[in-house]
Design an enzyme around this catalytic site. Structure first.
Site, short mmCIF file in Angstrom:
data_model
loop_
_atom_site.label_atom_id
_atom_site.label_comp_id
_atom_site.label_asym_id
_atom_site.label_seq_id
_atom_site.Cartn_x
_atom_site.Cartn_y
_atom_site.Cartn_z
CB CYS A 1 32.79 91.03 73.49
SG CYS A 1 34.14 90.65 72.35
CG HIS B 1 37.26 86.85 82.54
ND1 HIS B 1 37.94 86.56 81.39
CD2 HIS B 1 36.24 87.67 82.20
CE1 HIS B 1 37.36 87.20 80.38
NE2 HIS B 1 36.33 87.88 80.84
CD GLU C 1 37.61 85.09 73.95
OE1 GLU C 1 36.36 85.12 73.79
OE2 GLU C 1 38.38 85.91 73.44
CB CYS D 1 40.47 87.52 75.80
SG CYS D 1 38.90 87.50 76.70
N GLY E 1 39.33 89.52 79.19
CA GLY E 1 40.34 88.68 79.86
C GLY E 1 41.52 89.50 80.33
N1 LIG Z 1 34.16 84.43 75.23
C1 LIG Z 1 33.63 85.52 76.05
C2 LIG Z 1 32.98 86.61 75.15
C3 LIG Z 1 34.02 87.33 74.28
C4 LIG Z 1 35.06 88.02 75.12
C5 LIG Z 1 36.35 88.42 74.40
N2 LIG Z 1 36.42 88.16 72.99
C6 LIG Z 1 36.74 89.86 74.73
O1 LIG Z 1 37.42 90.52 73.92
O2 LIG Z 1 36.41 90.30 75.86
C7 LIG Z 1 32.58 84.96 77.03
O3 LIG Z 1 32.02 83.89 76.75
O4 LIG Z 1 32.34 85.63 78.06
#
Ligand SMILES: N[C@H](CCC[C@H](N)C(=O)O)C(=O)O
Length: 297
Positions: free
Chosen positions: A96, A182, A231, A240, A243
């Site tokens: 994250c 991603h 997400e 994100c 992301g």
């Molecule tokens: N939903 C993402 C985890 C949080 C990523 C996001 N909140 C960031 O800032 O990178 C996943 O399932 O891989």
């Protein structure tokens, strides 16, 4: 203060129960509106089942957050902390980016370290957090993985663009792992992108065995993109971090972006730098503390 006797388990059976004597102390934080409940698992070890994570993340019956971040002592020499990440749906994930910046601020403000360069182990690899003089945080997110099997993504061979069929339509996408998976679509205008409808369908696409985070990227110029992300395990967030990194990597692999890119998300801007193949991705942005709290049993 009595130390709570909790352990974080992947199993559904908590070791100890949330009870009156063991309130859970937490800090509410966000990175550009991507919000987190951050828990000190160094001075209080924590037993949270996926159901308890879901309850904490619920914006009506709990505290409310996109992810819960658990700070733990590291078990590896040369590593300062472990960092575990749980999506609002209760699932534990690998990485994250926005959370990493909040992590850096949290461990310093909680007196767990006074370092400005912090080495952190996550399920998706080791990352290095640097707290800048202006309190922005730069995260070395590690080297992106582009081989389909490493994402994981079902594809014959690695390519800058893949054809992905969904609902009778064919989409041209990029696929990248920042430790977490991603998929990146290019759209003419993020404001009108079908995030709410196409996002959940691609999140669960069968060619992504571990599901996937879905980025919708509008290329403004070679140094500026606009991005929205649906997400995995949380739905659309205001920002994100991984992301943003994945979008820049996909855009550069497709020859459309320079090495340093401003990524404009709904919650604000990140700076992402990637020299190219085999090099780490660097992401710089803010981290904000909102309030401290104690979770009732
Ligand atoms: N939903 C993402 C985890 C949080 C990523 C996001 N909140 C960031 O800032 O990178 C996943 O399932 O891989």
């Amino acid at each position: 203060m009595r130390t709570a006797t909790w352990r974080v388990f992947r199993s559904r059976r908590p070791v100890a129960r949330l009870d009156r004597m063991n309130p859970l102390h937490f800090t509410k934080m966000h990175g550009l509106g991507n919000d987190f409940v951050v828990v000190d698992g160094v001075r209080q070890s924590v037993a949270l089942t996926p159901e308890q994570v879901r309850r904490i993340a619920d914006r009506h019956f709990g505290v409310g957050c996109d992810q819960l971040l658990l700070v733990e002592a590291a078990g590896t020499p040369g590593v300062d902390f472990r960092y575990r990440i749980f999506n609002a749906d209760g699932g534990e994930v690998e990485q994250c980016g926005n959370g990493a910046r909040c992590f850096a601020r949290f461990v310093r403000e909680q007196g767990l370290t006074d370092k400005r360069e912090i080495v952190v182990e996550t399920a998706g690899g080791v990352i290095v957090l640097t707290v800048e003089a202006d309190d922005a945080v730069t995260v070395d997110m590690g080297v992106p993985r582009l081989e389909p099997a490493a994402i994981p993504f079902v594809a014959e061979a690695r390519a800058p663009v893949y054809g992905l069929d969904a609902d009778g339509e064919r989409f041209e996408v990029g696929a990248v792992s920042m430790g977490n998976p991603h998929v990146v679509l290019t759209v003419p205008d993020v404001d009108s992108a079908p995030v709410a409808t196409l996002g959940p369908r691609l999140e669960a696409h069968p060619r992504f065995p571990k599901r996937v985070n879905v980025g919708f990227m509008q290329v403004v110029d070679r140094g500026h993109v606009r991005l929205r992300v649906f997400e995995r395990g949380a739905g659309e967030t205001l920002a994100c971090g991984t992301g943003a990194c994945a979008a820049v990597v996909a855009g550069r692999v497709q020859g459309r972006l320079d090495a340093t890119v401003t990524v404009e998300l709904r919650g604000g801007r990140l700076r992402v730098h990637w020299e190219g193949e085999g090099q780490p991705v660097l992401m710089t942005g803010p981290a904000t503390r909102v309030f401290e709290g104690t979770l009732a049993p």
